[in-house]
Design a protein around this motif. Structure first.
Motif, PDB file in Angstrom:
ATOM      1  N   ASP A 133       2.288  -1.972 -17.354  1.00 51.28           N
ATOM      2  CA  ASP A 133       2.787  -0.658 -16.918  1.00 51.28           C
ATOM      3  C   ASP A 133       2.460  -0.425 -15.452  1.00 51.28           C
ATOM      4  O   ASP A 133       3.279   0.089 -14.688  1.00 51.28           O
ATOM      5  N   VAL A 134       1.246  -0.812 -15.071  1.00 50.76           N
ATOM      6  CA  VAL A 134       0.838  -0.647 -13.672  1.00 50.76           C
ATOM      7  C   VAL A 134       1.783  -1.452 -12.780  1.00 50.76           C
ATOM      8  O   VAL A 134       2.303  -0.944 -11.772  1.00 50.76           O
ATOM      9  N   ALA A 135       2.043  -2.702 -13.188  1.00 49.00           N
ATOM     10  CA  ALA A 135       2.935  -3.556 -12.402  1.00 49.00           C
ATOM     11  C   ALA A 135       4.319  -2.917 -12.290  1.00 49.00           C
ATOM     12  O   ALA A 135       4.923  -2.899 -11.212  1.00 49.00           O
ATOM     13  N   GLU A 136       4.807  -2.348 -13.400  1.00 47.85           N
ATOM     14  CA  GLU A 136       6.140  -1.722 -13.360  1.00 47.85           C
ATOM     15  C   GLU A 136       6.177  -0.548 -12.393  1.00 47.85           C
ATOM     16  O   GLU A 136       7.148  -0.374 -11.654  1.00 47.85           O
ATOM     17  N   LYS A 137       5.107   0.237 -12.408  1.00 47.25           N
ATOM     18  CA  LYS A 137       5.065   1.390 -11.491  1.00 47.25           C
ATOM     19  C   LYS A 137       5.064   0.924 -10.033  1.00 47.25           C
ATOM     20  O   LYS A 137       5.714   1.525  -9.184  1.00 47.25           O
ATOM     21  N   ILE A 138       4.316  -0.141  -9.776  1.00 51.31           N
ATOM     22  CA  ILE A 138       4.282  -0.646  -8.398  1.00 51.31           C
ATOM     23  C   ILE A 138       5.675  -1.126  -7.992  1.00 51.31           C
ATOM     24  O   ILE A 138       6.177  -0.798  -6.916  1.00 51.31           O
ATOM     25  N   VAL A 139       6.305  -1.875  -8.884  1.00 56.71           N
ATOM     26  CA  VAL A 139       7.627  -2.421  -8.575  1.00 56.71           C
ATOM     27  C   VAL A 139       8.635  -1.302  -8.317  1.00 56.71           C
ATOM     28  O   VAL A 139       9.415  -1.359  -7.364  1.00 56.71           O
ATOM     29  N   SER A 199       0.834  -1.203   0.000  1.00 58.96           N
ATOM     30  CA  SER A 199       0.000   0.000   0.000  1.00 58.96           C
ATOM     31  C   SER A 199       0.874   1.260   0.000  1.00 58.96           C
ATOM     32  O   SER A 199       0.507   2.245  -0.624  1.00 58.96           O
ATOM     33  N   ASP A 200       2.059   1.190   0.601  1.00 52.99           N
ATOM     34  CA  ASP A 200       2.980   2.323   0.486  1.00 52.99           C
ATOM     35  C   ASP A 200       3.352   2.543  -0.979  1.00 52.99           C
ATOM     36  O   ASP A 200       3.396   3.680  -1.454  1.00 52.99           O
ATOM     37  N   ALA A 201       3.610   1.453  -1.673  1.00 52.62           N
ATOM     38  CA  ALA A 201       3.991   1.565  -3.085  1.00 52.62           C
ATOM     39  C   ALA A 201       2.845   2.151  -3.907  1.00 52.62           C
ATOM     40  O   ALA A 201       3.041   3.009  -4.769  1.00 52.62           O
ATOM     41  N   LEU A 202       1.632   1.686  -3.614  1.00 50.21           N
ATOM     42  CA  LEU A 202       0.472   2.181  -4.352  1.00 50.21           C
ATOM     43  C   LEU A 202       0.271   3.680  -4.112  1.00 50.21           C
ATOM     44  O   LEU A 202      -0.053   4.433  -5.034  1.00 50.21           O
ATOM     45  N   ARG A 203       0.483   4.062  -2.866  1.00 51.20           N
ATOM     46  CA  ARG A 203       0.321   5.475  -2.527  1.00 51.20           C
ATOM     47  C   ARG A 203       1.324   6.303  -3.324  1.00 51.20           C
ATOM     48  O   ARG A 203       0.970   7.300  -3.955  1.00 51.20           O
ATOM     49  N   ARG A 204       2.586   5.842  -3.324  1.00 47.12           N
ATOM     50  CA  ARG A 204       3.617   6.585  -4.046  1.00 47.12           C
ATOM     51  C   ARG A 204       3.316   6.621  -5.543  1.00 47.12           C
ATOM     52  O   ARG A 204       3.481   7.639  -6.185  1.00 47.12           O
ATOM     53  N   ALA A 205       2.868   5.506  -6.075  1.00 47.90           N
ATOM     54  CA  ALA A 205       2.712   5.424  -7.525  1.00 47.90           C
ATOM     55  C   ALA A 205       1.398   6.030  -8.015  1.00 47.90           C
ATOM     56  O   ALA A 205       1.353   6.642  -9.076  1.00 47.90           O
ATOM     57  N   PHE A 206       0.334   5.849  -7.256  1.00 44.05           N
ATOM     58  CA  PHE A 206      -0.985   6.263  -7.779  1.00 44.05           C
ATOM     59  C   PHE A 206      -1.766   7.184  -6.851  1.00 44.05           C
ATOM     60  O   PHE A 206      -2.923   7.500  -7.126  1.00 44.05           O
ATOM     61  N   GLY A 207      -1.167   7.556  -5.729  1.00 44.01           N
ATOM     62  CA  GLY A 207      -1.842   8.491  -4.834  1.00 44.01           C
ATOM     63  C   GLY A 207      -2.683   7.796  -3.772  1.00 44.01           C
ATOM     64  O   GLY A 207      -2.976   6.607  -3.865  1.00 44.01           O
ATOM     65  N   GLU A 208      -3.064   8.577  -2.782  1.00 42.34           N
ATOM     66  CA  GLU A 208      -3.773   8.086  -1.604  1.00 42.34           C
ATOM     67  C   GLU A 208      -5.042   7.298  -1.988  1.00 42.34           C
ATOM     68  O   GLU A 208      -5.382   6.295  -1.365  1.00 42.34           O
ATOM     69  N   ALA A 209      -5.720   7.756  -3.016  1.00 43.78           N
ATOM     70  CA  ALA A 209      -6.998   7.145  -3.406  1.00 43.78           C
ATOM     71  C   ALA A 209      -6.852   5.649  -3.707  1.00 43.78           C
ATOM     72  O   ALA A 209      -7.791   4.880  -3.531  1.00 43.78           O
ATOM     73  N   HIS A 210      -5.668   5.240  -4.139  1.00 37.94           N
ATOM     74  CA  HIS A 210      -5.479   3.845  -4.489  1.00 37.94           C
ATOM     75  C   HIS A 210      -4.619   3.078  -3.496  1.00 37.94           C
ATOM     76  O   HIS A 210      -4.254   1.933  -3.745  1.00 37.94           O
ATOM     77  N   ALA A 211      -4.352   3.705  -2.366  1.00 40.54           N
ATOM     78  CA  ALA A 211      -3.421   3.086  -1.416  1.00 40.54           C
ATOM     79  C   ALA A 211      -4.053   1.945  -0.631  1.00 40.54           C
ATOM     80  O   ALA A 211      -3.364   1.097  -0.087  1.00 40.54           O
ATOM     81  N   ASN A 266      -1.187  -9.723  -7.028  1.00 38.16           N
ATOM     82  CA  ASN A 266      -1.977  -9.953  -8.240  1.00 38.16           C
ATOM     83  C   ASN A 266      -2.910  -8.804  -8.618  1.00 38.16           C
ATOM     84  O   ASN A 266      -3.818  -8.987  -9.414  1.00 38.16           O
ATOM     85  N   LEU A 267      -2.694  -7.613  -8.052  1.00 40.59           N
ATOM     86  CA  LEU A 267      -3.724  -6.607  -8.302  1.00 40.59           C
ATOM     87  C   LEU A 267      -3.493  -5.765  -9.544  1.00 40.59           C
ATOM     88  O   LEU A 267      -4.391  -5.026  -9.943  1.00 40.59           O
ATOM     89  N   ALA A 268      -2.310  -5.885 -10.164  1.00 39.07           N
ATOM     90  CA  ALA A 268      -2.039  -5.000 -11.299  1.00 39.07           C
ATOM     91  C   ALA A 268      -3.120  -5.097 -12.383  1.00 39.07           C
ATOM     92  O   ALA A 268      -3.523  -4.091 -12.958  1.00 39.07           O
ATOM     93  N   MET A 269      -3.606  -6.322 -12.627  1.00 41.12           N
ATOM     94  CA  MET A 269      -4.585  -6.517 -13.693  1.00 41.12           C
ATOM     95  C   MET A 269      -5.894  -5.773 -13.412  1.00 41.12           C
ATOM     96  O   MET A 269      -6.430  -5.079 -14.275  1.00 41.12           O
ATOM     97  N   SER A 270      -6.397  -5.930 -12.174  1.00 45.18           N
ATOM     98  CA  SER A 270      -7.678  -5.283 -11.878  1.00 45.18           C
ATOM     99  C   SER A 270      -7.510  -3.766 -11.731  1.00 45.18           C
ATOM    100  O   SER A 270      -8.357  -2.992 -12.177  1.00 45.18           O
ATOM    101  N   LEU A 271      -6.396  -3.353 -11.141  1.00 44.95           N
ATOM    102  CA  LEU A 271      -6.166  -1.917 -10.981  1.00 44.95           C
ATOM    103  C   LEU A 271      -6.026  -1.249 -12.355  1.00 44.95           C
ATOM    104  O   LEU A 271      -6.500  -0.123 -12.568  1.00 44.95           O
ATOM    105  N   ALA A 272      -5.394  -1.958 -13.275  1.00 45.88           N
ATOM    106  CA  ALA A 272      -5.200  -1.412 -14.621  1.00 45.88           C
ATOM    107  C   ALA A 272      -6.540  -1.044 -15.255  1.00 45.88           C
ATOM    108  O   ALA A 272      -6.675   0.000 -15.891  1.00 45.88           O
ATOM    109  N   LYS A 273      -7.533  -1.896 -15.060  1.00 46.10           N
ATOM    110  CA  LYS A 273      -8.863  -1.618 -15.611  1.00 46.10           C
ATOM    111  C   LYS A 273      -9.433  -0.345 -15.003  1.00 46.10           C
ATOM    112  O   LYS A 273      -9.959   0.509 -15.702  1.00 46.10           O
TER     113      LYS A 273
END
Ligand code: ARG
Length: 597
Positions: free
Chosen positions: A63-69, A13-25, A48-55
């Protein structure tokens, strides 16, 4: 220390926050332990969330997976930067110090890392449910064994489990049985109360024979039903005698099988008799129940017979009597209102699927069951013989449970004698009872319950494969390592550390140690998944995989002849943790281990 999943989820969730903002953390990152841990290509855990988040955010999964990584702070948690596989699976390989610390936590914890439920519920587990004046048959065996395992798992999670044995002690057949007993009494001049019934089925057959052949008897039997319902003292006395005798038979079976049910858990069908008129009134005054051909019925929408006619839940029959449907309605209402249950679990064969679905539907219509409750039918399939037809005894009758248990014992003794000829007869008895009973219970629990399975003595008693003997043997092998360790160090001989005191540092260096460690750490989530799905076979599969990984480890990593003392102690500690987990898991399934074979 928090468990692996919690730690990884936090990092995600820290990674998600950094990559996509609080809304997706705070979305669930869908982290799973890999089926094939340590295999480089899958990592130990997958995100496994990159696929669903991408949608959701309209980007490519990769790309989503790369940003998370890129945003993922893996230091101290993973051995290396996460990698991406396929359309966007993120693979994590755990850092060795984290694995070792997690294992040490588990080894020092009586609960082996399994948390107690954060929301403890009152859970009714309705299981076994044999019928008075009939021997338990193999269908009740399944209901008993599966229900007992589920009750144990839920209890271990800290839920308040209320076991309910819904004994079938009511119905028109009691007229026939009691009338038969009355006439036996008068012809022998002896009161039956103190006489044990040796064979319940025999009694049933005798009564049924007279009922079918003698019209006068059949008539008296019908009057006897009325007398029973009216509370006639002589009739009630014999009815109670039937119940007590039947319970004696059931309890003997529970005892042999190691089932936790006691007389205190019996809440038989007749218990609900006084509540039935009120259930009928409530359903009638709320206009849910309607009169149909003299009977009182509820027609929950969506249930139709083959000819398209709606199927009723019978609240009251046209003769004024109440049956199985009505009793289950009353029982469900009682469990919710009086027992305060929020989860109600029924363990019966899958032929009762529609019955329960309809009872639950009526309870929802009546407002007894709402979003704060779960009522679940834990359905199971049929045990089949080698011929693919329902398992029968050689004479073609349904198999009596008592006979099955006798045969399990005899066959297990033979297996033990073949395996180890220097056991004494007494030793063989103890081993055989653990192995024999364990084998038939485990064979039942380890198959996906909804499916039918073929009953096969040789397979279930085999020391290879996903069987109780295999698991118990793995446990015994570990115990014998400890016995040898004791003699070698001379530090205690027999009666050695059941648990290694002051857990030594666990070392996870070899790939076999790593695979074993990762499997051990899945224990808590396996327990949780059994509790959610009510599928004991998931625990069986876990224990089997654990034992297999243990054997691989043991082949590859010498324990007693380890290169140095620290490695030896660490490996002993790992062995010990495997033994504790096997024993604990088997106990949740209701299967006892032995210390020596
Ligand atoms: N006595 C029933 C039978 O033999 C099982 C009872 C299951 N529980 C229930 N609440 N209906 O099929």
């Amino acid at each position: 220390m928090p468990d692996v999943l919690t730690i990884l989820t936090q990092r995600c969730s820290d990674a998600l926050r950094r990559a996509f903002g609080e809304a997706h953390a705070h979305i669930d990152p869908l982290i799973r332990a890999s089926a094939n841990p340590s295999g480089k290509q899958f990592g130990d855990y997958q995100v496994n969330l990159a696929m669903s988040l991408a949608k959701v955010i309209g980007q490519k999964p990769r790309d989503v997976a790369e940003k998370i990584v890129t945003a993922f702070d893996w230091q101290g948690v993973c051995e290396e930067a996460p990698t991406i596989a396929g359309p966007g699976f993120i693979n994590l390989r755990l850092a060795r110090p984290l694995l070792e610390a997690q294992l040490a936590d588990m080894a020092g914890d009586e609960r082996l890392g399994v948390p107690t439920a954060t929301h403890a519920e009152t859970v009714v587990v309705d299981y076994s449910g044999p019928n008075v004046a009939k021997e338990m048959h193999i269908g009740h065996f399944r209901a008993t064994v599966i229900g007992d395992a589920l009750a144990r798992v839920l209890e271990f999670q800290g839920h308040q489990v209320i076991r309910q044995n819904h004994l079938g002690d009511w119905g028109t057949q009691f007229g026939m049985l009691i009338e038969h007993l009355v006439e036996v009494e008068s012809s022998t001049g002896k009161a039956l109360d103190k006489l044990p019934i040796a064979d319940l089925n025999e009694l049933y057959r005798a009564a049924k024979k007279r009922f079918d052949e003698d019209a006068g008897f059949a008539d008296r039997a019908r009057k006897r039903v009325v007398a029973l319902q009216a509370g006639d003292e002589k009739t009630l006395r014999l009815w109670r005698y039937l119940i007590d005798e039947s319970k004696r038979h059931f309890n003997a079976a529970y005892q042999r099988l190691g089932i936790k049910l006691t007389d205190a858990d019996v809440r038989a069908e007749s218990f609900y008799n006084p509540l039935l008129p009120d259930v009928a009134d409530e359903l009638e005054s709320s206009k849910l129940a309607v009169h149909s051909d003299g009977a009182l019925c509820v027609f929950p929408p969506g249930y139709q017979a083959e000819d398209g006619r709606p199927v009723p839940v019978m609240v009251r029959k046209s003769d004024g009597g109440y049956g199985y449907d009505a009793t289950d309605l009353a029982a469900l209402r009682f469990r919710i209102r009086k027992l305060g249950a929020t989860r109600i679990v029924y363990v019966t064969d899958s032929r009762q699927k529609q019955h329960f679905a309809m009872v639950f539907a009526v309870a929802k219509m009546a407002g007894w069951l709402d979003d704060t409750h779960r009522a679940e039918h834990v359905a199971f399939g049929t045990i089949l013989g080698e011929d693919g037809k329902p398992f029968k005894s050689r004479s073609g009758d349904t198999v009596k449970l008592a006979d099955l248990l006798d045969e399990a014992r005899v066959r297990a003794i033979a297996v033990i004698a073949r395996k180890n000829s220097d056991t004494t007869e007494a030793q063989r008895e103890t081993i055989a009872s653990a192995i024999g009973i364990g084998a038939i219970k485990y064979a039942d629990l380890s198959s996906d319950r909804i499916k039918d399975y073929v009953f096969n003595w040789d397979r279930m008693l085999s020391f290879d494969g996903n069987t109780a003997p295999y698991l118990i043997n793995a446990y015994v092998r570990i115990k014998s390592i400890f016995r040898k360790a004791g003699t070698q160090t001379g530090s205690g001989g027999e009666g050695l550390p059941q648990r290694v005191e002051a857990v030594p540092t666990l070392i996870v260096a070899d790939s076999a140690e790593r695979a074993l460690a990762l499997k051990l750490l899945q224990y808590a989530s396996v327990i949780e998944s059994v509790a959610q799905s009510l599928e004991p076979h998931r625990l069986c599969t876990f224990l089997y995989e654990l034992a297999s990984l243990f054997h691989q480890f043991y082949e590859k990593c010498p324990v007693l002849t380890a290169p140095d003392a620290a490695t030896r102690d660490a490996r002993l500690a790992l062995c010990n943790l495997v033994a504790s987990t096997l024993k604990h898991g088997l106990d949740l399934l209701g299967i006892q281990v032995i210390e020596q074979m």
